[in-house]
Scaffold this motif. Structure first.
Motif, PDB file in Angstrom:
ATOM      1  N   VAL A   5       2.045   0.809 -12.085  1.00 27.43           N
ATOM      2  CA  VAL A   5       3.090   1.257 -11.174  1.00 27.43           C
ATOM      3  C   VAL A   5       4.410   1.048 -11.902  1.00 27.43           C
ATOM      4  CG1 VAL A   5       4.358   0.677  -9.059  1.00 27.43           C
ATOM      5  CG2 VAL A   5       1.874   0.876  -8.993  1.00 27.43           C
ATOM      6  N   VAL A   6       5.279   2.059 -11.862  1.00 25.35           N
ATOM      7  CA  VAL A   6       6.593   1.976 -12.491  1.00 25.35           C
ATOM      8  C   VAL A   6       7.651   2.041 -11.400  1.00 25.35           C
ATOM      9  CG1 VAL A   6       8.202   3.013 -14.140  1.00 25.35           C
ATOM     10  CG2 VAL A   6       5.737   3.129 -14.573  1.00 25.35           C
ATOM     11  N   VAL A  43       1.969  -1.204  -5.022  1.00 23.61           N
ATOM     12  CA  VAL A  43       1.067  -2.240  -5.549  1.00 23.61           C
ATOM     13  C   VAL A  43      -0.018  -2.541  -4.521  1.00 23.61           C
ATOM     14  CG1 VAL A  43       0.892  -4.685  -6.183  1.00 23.61           C
ATOM     15  CG2 VAL A  43       2.694  -3.259  -7.185  1.00 23.61           C
ATOM     16  N   GLN A  44       0.366  -2.682  -3.270  1.00 31.39           N
ATOM     17  CA  GLN A  44      -0.612  -2.956  -2.222  1.00 31.39           C
ATOM     18  C   GLN A  44      -1.600  -1.796  -2.072  1.00 31.39           C
ATOM     19  OE1 GLN A  44       2.190  -3.676   0.921  1.00 31.39           O
ATOM     20  NE2 GLN A  44       2.380  -5.851   0.423  1.00 31.39           N
ATOM     21  N   GLN A  45      -1.101  -0.589  -2.201  1.00 27.47           N
ATOM     22  CA  GLN A  45      -1.931   0.604  -2.025  1.00 27.47           C
ATOM     23  C   GLN A  45      -2.871   0.844  -3.206  1.00 27.47           C
ATOM     24  OE1 GLN A  45       0.424   4.130  -1.406  1.00 27.47           O
ATOM     25  NE2 GLN A  45      -1.331   5.491  -1.476  1.00 27.47           N
ATOM     26  N   VAL A  65      10.361  -8.725  -6.450  1.00 26.74           N
ATOM     27  CA  VAL A  65       9.012  -8.163  -6.385  1.00 26.74           C
ATOM     28  C   VAL A  65       8.056  -8.990  -7.252  1.00 26.74           C
ATOM     29  CG1 VAL A  65       7.583  -6.141  -6.856  1.00 26.74           C
ATOM     30  CG2 VAL A  65       9.856  -5.843  -5.864  1.00 26.74           C
ATOM     31  N   ALA A  66       8.499  -9.372  -8.450  1.00 28.85           N
ATOM     32  CA  ALA A  66       7.651 -10.165  -9.350  1.00 28.85           C
ATOM     33  C   ALA A  66       7.222 -11.474  -8.696  1.00 28.85           C
ATOM     34  CB  ALA A  66       8.386 -10.450 -10.654  1.00 28.85           C
ATOM     35  N   ASP A  73      -3.383  -9.649  -8.294  1.00 26.98           N
ATOM     36  CA  ASP A  73      -3.910  -9.630  -9.652  1.00 26.98           C
ATOM     37  C   ASP A  73      -3.227  -8.489 -10.403  1.00 26.98           C
ATOM     38  OD1 ASP A  73      -5.425 -10.255 -11.872  1.00 26.98           O
ATOM     39  OD2 ASP A  73      -7.154  -9.073 -11.216  1.00 26.98           O
ATOM     40  N   CYS A  74      -1.912  -8.617 -10.563  1.00 25.79           N
ATOM     41  CA  CYS A  74      -1.097  -7.574 -11.175  1.00 25.79           C
ATOM     42  C   CYS A  74      -0.099  -8.228 -12.121  1.00 25.79           C
ATOM     43  CB  CYS A  74      -0.363  -6.788 -10.087  1.00 25.79           C
ATOM     44  SG  CYS A  74       0.663  -5.444 -10.709  1.00 25.79           S
TER      45      CYS A  74
END
Length: 143
Positions: A5-6, A43-45, A65-66, A73-74
């Motif tokens: 994801v960007v 991220v959730q999706q 966000v970080a 697990d990202c």
């Protein structure tokens, strides 16, 4: 395949990053966001392997966000234009795997992605305000 994801609030840079990453055989951009809230939703999706984010974005910064991504697990790469005091400390606290300058060559970003996915951490020497932190892995991995 590395799913990414960007998140970047400047549309031209977002489009360029996505195009660059999608040129790589083993990388697929599964979502693109213009702000931190959209990034978290993606991220959730999509449950990506890696999230590449601008440091300063509307609604939620890349660092905000970080910090939330620690429960997922990202892995995370934060991109920035300028070194500012205090950011590196927050990067470490959020357990960010990569902290890079936007004006680095594109090969450095691609090499950093692979290094991080193999378990490493990458910090651009110009962004490290804690001189006790070694940037040797960064230098070795991109050259």
């Amino acid at each position: 395949m590395i799913n990414i994801v960007v998140a970047e609030d400047q549309q031209m840079l977002l489009t360029t990053l996505v195009s660059l990453l999608n040129l790589e055989e083993n990388i697929e951009v599964v979502g693109k966001a213009g702000n931190g809230i959209e990034a978290m939703s993606l991220v959730q999706q999509h449950q990506p392997d890696l999230c590449i984010m601008d440091l300063e974005m509307p609604l939620k910064t890349g660092l905000d966000v970080a910090e939330e991504l620690k429960t997922y697990d990202c892995k995370t790469i934060i991109l920035t234009t300028f070194a500012r005091p205090g950011y590196f400390e927050r990067v470490q606290k959020a357990e960010v795997e990569g902290f890079l300058l936007k004006d680095s060559p594109s090969e450095e970003l691609i090499n950093s992605i692979h290094y991080i996915m193999a378990g490493g951490r990458i910090y651009a020497p110009e962004l490290v305000d804690d001189k006790s932190v070694s940037t040797q892995p960064f230098l070795a991995s991109i050259r």
